[in-house]
Scaffold this active site. Structure first.
Site, short mmCIF file in Angstrom:
data_model
loop_
_atom_site.label_atom_id
_atom_site.label_comp_id
_atom_site.label_asym_id
_atom_site.label_seq_id
_atom_site.Cartn_x
_atom_site.Cartn_y
_atom_site.Cartn_z
N ASP A 30 51.30 40.47 44.47
CA ASP A 30 52.15 40.88 43.34
C ASP A 30 51.66 40.17 42.08
O ASP A 30 51.32 38.98 42.10
CB ASP A 30 53.61 40.51 43.63
CG ASP A 30 54.57 41.22 42.69
OD1 ASP A 30 55.34 42.07 43.16
OD2 ASP A 30 54.55 40.92 41.47
N ILE A 31 51.61 40.92 40.98
CA ILE A 31 51.10 40.39 39.72
C ILE A 31 52.05 39.35 39.11
O ILE A 31 51.64 38.54 38.27
CB ILE A 31 50.86 41.57 38.74
CG1 ILE A 31 49.80 41.24 37.71
CG2 ILE A 31 52.14 42.05 38.09
CD1 ILE A 31 49.30 42.45 36.94
N ASN A 87 63.30 47.08 47.67
CA ASN A 87 64.22 47.44 46.60
C ASN A 87 64.30 48.96 46.50
O ASN A 87 63.28 49.64 46.59
CB ASN A 87 63.73 46.86 45.27
CG ASN A 87 63.79 45.35 45.24
OD1 ASN A 87 64.66 44.75 45.87
ND2 ASN A 87 62.88 44.72 44.52
N GLN A 94 64.61 48.59 41.78
CA GLN A 94 63.26 49.14 42.02
C GLN A 94 62.67 49.53 40.67
O GLN A 94 63.31 50.25 39.89
CB GLN A 94 63.36 50.37 42.93
CG GLN A 94 61.99 50.97 43.24
CD GLN A 94 62.08 52.19 44.16
OE1 GLN A 94 63.17 52.64 44.54
NE2 GLN A 94 60.93 52.73 44.51
N HIS A 100 57.47 50.42 48.53
CA HIS A 100 56.70 49.20 48.78
C HIS A 100 57.60 48.15 49.39
O HIS A 100 58.77 48.04 49.05
CB HIS A 100 56.07 48.67 47.48
CG HIS A 100 57.02 48.51 46.35
ND1 HIS A 100 57.46 49.57 45.59
CD2 HIS A 100 57.63 47.41 45.85
CE1 HIS A 100 58.30 49.13 44.66
NE2 HIS A 100 58.44 47.83 44.80
N HIS A 102 58.05 44.09 49.77
CA HIS A 102 57.64 42.78 49.30
C HIS A 102 57.62 41.83 50.49
O HIS A 102 58.58 41.79 51.27
CB HIS A 102 58.65 42.19 48.29
CG HIS A 102 58.84 42.98 47.04
ND1 HIS A 102 58.37 42.54 45.82
CD2 HIS A 102 59.46 44.15 46.79
CE1 HIS A 102 58.70 43.41 44.87
NE2 HIS A 102 59.38 44.41 45.44
P1 AMP Z 1 60.10 46.56 42.52
O1 AMP Z 1 60.85 45.88 41.43
O2 AMP Z 1 60.67 46.34 43.88
O3 AMP Z 1 59.85 48.02 42.21
O4 AMP Z 1 58.68 45.83 42.59
C1 AMP Z 1 57.57 46.20 41.84
C2 AMP Z 1 56.65 45.03 41.87
O5 AMP Z 1 55.36 45.45 41.45
C3 AMP Z 1 57.06 43.87 40.94
O6 AMP Z 1 57.28 42.70 41.73
C4 AMP Z 1 55.86 43.73 40.01
O7 AMP Z 1 55.58 42.40 39.68
C5 AMP Z 1 54.74 44.37 40.81
N1 AMP Z 1 53.64 44.92 40.04
C6 AMP Z 1 53.70 45.70 38.94
N2 AMP Z 1 52.46 46.03 38.52
C7 AMP Z 1 51.60 45.45 39.39
C8 AMP Z 1 50.18 45.41 39.50
N3 AMP Z 1 49.38 46.05 38.62
N4 AMP Z 1 49.63 44.69 40.51
C9 AMP Z 1 50.42 44.04 41.39
N5 AMP Z 1 51.76 44.05 41.34
C10 AMP Z 1 52.35 44.73 40.35
#
Ligand code: AMP
Length: 114
Positions: A30-31, A87, A94, A100, A102
């Site tokens: 995760d970024i 989420n 979400q 996805h 986590h």
């Molecule tokens: P959610 O809030 O459950 O939809 O989680 C989306 C997740 O994607 C968040 O934890 C973000 O930090 C992560 N995210 C968004 N863009 C990227 C990316 N380019 N690479 C890795 N993780 C990302």
């Protein structure tokens, strides 16, 4: 279906720190990590959210779940434990419309979650 950041990662259009890949799932860091280990696992067959899990066959669903387990174990989290978060929708916070999981590990989690 609108293209999301995760579609772009799967296509290789944007980079990701991939930790595991097989025919069914892709896992990458995760970024914006919320724990010392924070990895996302996505099915290669796109599903928008947990609400649409019916769009995966039982076998595909099982392979996704198996992928999450494989990644968690391969990250060395099995002994101390970890948290899996899925989420869904706005109340679930979400933000990316691509199913996805986590995987959060290497710190003590709390309950109830925020
Ligand atoms: P959610 O809030 O459950 O939809 O989680 C989306 C997740 O994607 C968040 O934890 C973000 O930090 C992560 N995210 C968004 N863009 C990227 C990316 N380019 N690479 C890795 N993780 C990302």
């Amino acid at each position: 279906m609108e293209e999301t950041i995760f579609d772009k990662i799967i296509k290789g259009d944007i980079p990701a720190d991939v930790v595991y890949e097989d025919d069914n799932v892709l896992a990458f860091k995760d970024i914006n990590p919320q724990a010392p280990v924070h990895v996302l696992v996505i099915p290669k067959k796109k599903v928008t959210s947990f609400n649409d899990l019916k769009n995966l066959s039982p076998e595909e669903t099982g392979l996704f779940l198996n992928g999450v387990s494989t990644v968690a174990v391969s990250l060395g989290l099995a002994a101390d434990g970890y948290r899996i978060v899925l989420n869904c929708g706005s109340n679930g916070q979400q933000t990316v419309e691509y199913l996805h999981a986590h995987i959060l590990g290497e710190r003590q989690m709390k309950w109830p979650p925020g």
